[in-house]
Motif scaffolding. Structure first.
Motif, short mmCIF file in Angstrom:
data_model
loop_
_atom_site.label_atom_id
_atom_site.label_comp_id
_atom_site.label_asym_id
_atom_site.label_seq_id
_atom_site.Cartn_x
_atom_site.Cartn_y
_atom_site.Cartn_z
N CYS A 12 0.83 -1.21 0.00
CA CYS A 12 0.00 0.00 0.00
C CYS A 12 0.86 1.27 0.00
O CYS A 12 1.79 1.40 0.81
CB CYS A 12 -0.92 0.00 1.22
N GLY A 17 -6.90 5.85 -3.38
CA GLY A 17 -7.80 5.59 -4.49
C GLY A 17 -8.99 4.75 -4.05
O GLY A 17 -10.12 4.98 -4.48
N CYS A 18 -8.74 3.78 -3.17
CA CYS A 18 -9.81 2.89 -2.69
C CYS A 18 -10.86 3.68 -1.91
O CYS A 18 -12.07 3.46 -2.05
CB CYS A 18 -9.21 1.78 -1.83
N CYS A 157 -7.57 -0.02 -6.93
CA CYS A 157 -6.24 -0.08 -6.28
C CYS A 157 -5.15 -0.36 -7.32
O CYS A 157 -5.17 -1.40 -7.97
CB CYS A 157 -6.24 -1.15 -5.20
N THR A 161 -2.62 -4.07 -3.57
CA THR A 161 -2.91 -4.20 -2.13
C THR A 161 -4.28 -4.82 -1.92
O THR A 161 -4.45 -5.73 -1.09
CB THR A 161 -2.88 -2.81 -1.45
N MET A 162 -5.27 -4.32 -2.65
CA MET A 162 -6.64 -4.78 -2.48
C MET A 162 -6.93 -5.92 -3.47
O MET A 162 -6.77 -5.75 -4.68
CB MET A 162 -7.63 -3.64 -2.75
FE1 SF4 Z 1 -3.99 3.14 -2.68
FE2 SF4 Z 1 -4.49 0.51 -2.86
FE3 SF4 Z 1 -3.43 1.51 -0.62
FE4 SF4 Z 1 -5.97 2.03 -1.24
S1 SF4 Z 1 -5.11 0.03 -0.73
S2 SF4 Z 1 -4.48 3.50 -0.49
S3 SF4 Z 1 -5.87 2.18 -3.48
S4 SF4 Z 1 -2.48 1.48 -2.66
#
Ligand code: SF4
Ligand code: SF4
Ligand code: SF4
Length: 237
Positions: A12, A17-18, A157, A161-162
């Protein structure tokens, strides 16, 4: 086959963005905030914020680390929030058999004690609308999932990460990644892997990320970790 998330905090970048995608998909308004010396914004989950990227500055192995954790409902296998709500208003909180999604409905506004499910949640997730008393939280983007799409936070994401998919697939992915990370980060863990449908990989002690990152072992009574563990021995996939 029920569904699950895998949140790999080691990837992350805290781009959020999420968090924004979650708001956009649910048409939730922005929350007015002010700078209080941290990049975490807003400061906590609220009725209109189901996903929050938490920022924590902590010393690990004599070095200062910035730990990021995209927090949300874990969709518990035997959800304590629902167990409490069921004693009050039937149908206030539903469990979707197919996906395992724990869904808060408009009937949560009829609960005689709306604080009950909030108090019952080991991860401090549900939030109450002060005007209607209705409770809200992550709904797994069930409308998207039932139409073959990934949840908005997963779709948005950019780092991997997600993740979201069939329960067994996510479990395997999480275990494989944990084994990799442990080579350089021996303290890495998956938080409460048997309790819920959200495998969260923490690179170090989860308590350094957030007070409620994992269920507390010392919650007394029927909502404690021991009871949750006993409950998850029920078949659920
Ligand atoms: Fe960014 Fe993904 Fe972390 Fe959410 S989980 S803050 S989209 S990198
Ligand atoms: Fe309910 Fe909390 Fe579990 Fe989500 S994380 S299902 S709100 S008890
Ligand atoms: Fe928000 Fe949907 Fe992600 Fe839940 S699954 S945090 S509702 S975008």
């Amino acid at each position: 086959m029920s569904k699950a998330f895998f949140i790999d905090t080691s990837k992350c970048t805290a781009c959020r963005g999420c968090q924004v995608a979650c708001k956009e998909w649910h048409n939730n308004p922005a929350t007015e905030t002010k700078q209080v010396g941290t990049h975490q914004n807003p400061q906590d989950l609220n009725y209109h914020t189901y996903k929050l990227v938490r920022f924590s500055e902590k010393e690990v192995d004599n070095k200062l680390h910035w730990l990021f954790f995209a927090d949300q409902c874990r969709h518990c296998v035997v959800p304590p929030c629902k167990e409490v709500a069921d004693m009050d208003v039937e149908g206030a909180i539903l469990l979707d058999e197919e996906t395992g999604c724990v869904l808060f409905t408009e009937k949560t506004a009829e609960l005689s004690d709306p604080e009950g499910p909030i108090y019952a949640c080991p991860y401090n997730i549900p939030r109450k609308d002060p005007d209607s008393n209705r409770l809200a939280k992550c709904d797994m983007c069930l409308d998207r999932v039932q139409n073959g799409l990934k949840p908005a936070c997963v779709q948005s994401c950019p780092t991997g990460t997600m993740n979201f998919g069939d329960y067994d697939e996510m479990k395997e992915l999480a275990e494989k990644r944990l084994a990799e990370i442990k080579k350089t980060r021996p303290a890495a863990v998956i938080g409460d892997p048997d309790f819920h449908r959200c495998f969260v990989l923490f690179e170090t002690d989860p308590a350094l990320y957030h007070d409620y990152a994992v269920a507390s072992a010392d919650v007394p009574g029927p909502l404690g970790r021991r009871t949750m563990l006993a409950n998850v021995s029920r078949p659920f996939k």
